[in-house]
Design an enzyme around this catalytic site. Structure first.
Site: not given
Length: 260
Positions: A30-31, A33, A44, A48, A79, A82, A199, A218
């Site tokens: 994630d992140g 964009g 964006r 990617h 997604n 989008r 994450r 975990e």
């Protein structure tokens, strides 16, 4: 010119206990964009594209460490909602990346795998994906699974449909249903549950990813945006994992007794 590794890099790498590696690591990437926006880039897709390096480093590092399975959340069913331009660019990027990375996968003995509603992908993506899966199927190193057009709820619903059909045609006895037998109806029954879920970007949610499989996984949250994620961040997550006490509903004293 040789670049010496940072002290932090060496510190985390040296702390890893190779006898206690997680067998299966899953990552919510994630992140992208936000990374592009921080760089002053309006599109964006640049985030990617920059994330390809992170995928390569995470995969090769897992291969070097001896991690057996790595699953990456590459594209969710959500997604598809989008902007069309971003989705099209992502699909084109997926095709070109899979094609160009095949030699590297073979070099590192990495076997490509995929889960999700693959039939919903463009035909060009399906073609490149199936060809690379075929070309890497005999590799004996880490199994790299891409979750594409995937969501945990979709997977569970699809499993229930398959289960219902099997009961109806009498190929499955409903009385034998338990957690282990239910697994055979999931996207890939051969994948063990992840022991570590990473994450990126600092978000505290699982985003509909591997909902059945992460019951006792975990979770490691890092503020690092995915395009900036490097092997040291992976080392740090593994060190964090190895400090955890995994009780699976039991108490510490029961675990200590089992060790004695």
């Amino acid at each position: 010119m040789y670049i010496y590794p940072s002290l932090e890099f060496m510190e985390y790498q040296s702390q890893i206990d190779s006898s206690k590696l997680p067998e299966h690591i899953a990552i919510i990437m994630d992140g992208n964009g936000r990374w592009a926006k921080k760089q002053g880039l309006l599109n964006r897709i640049f985030g990617h594209k920059s994330a390809i390096t992170s995928v390569r480093e995470a995969t090769e590092t897992c291969a070097q460490l001896g991690v057996k399975y790595l699953t990456l959340y590459a594209f969710s069913t959500e997604n598809w909602n989008r902007p069309k331009e971003e989705v099209n660019a992502l699909m084109e990027l997926l095709v070109s990346t899979i094609k160009s990375e095949t030699p590297t996968l073979n070099k590192n003995k990495i076997r490509l795998n995929a889960i999700g509603d693959l039939a919903s992908l463009p035909l060009s993506c399906q073609k490149e994906l199936s060809e690379t899966i075929e070309q890497t199927k005999h590799n004996t190193g880490v199994v790299l699974t891409l979750a594409l057009s995937y969501s945990g709820r979709w997977e569970i619903l699809e499993a229930i449909k398959k289960l219902t059909a099997s009961v109806k045609d009498q190929s499955f006895d409903i009385n034998s249903l338990n957690e282990n037998t239910f697994r055979q109806f999931l996207s890939d029954k051969t994948l063990p549950d992840p022991e570590l879920l990473i994450r990126t970007s600092g978000e505290f949610r699982v985003s509909n990813f591997l909902l059945w499989q992460i019951a006792y996984t975990e979770i490691h949250i890092t503020d690092v945006l995915w395009p900036d994620f490097r092997k040291n961040d992976l080392y740090k997550a593994i060190v964090d994992f190895q400090k955890r006490e995994r009780r699976f509903g039991k108490i510490s004293e029961q675990l200590d007794g089992a060790k004695a």
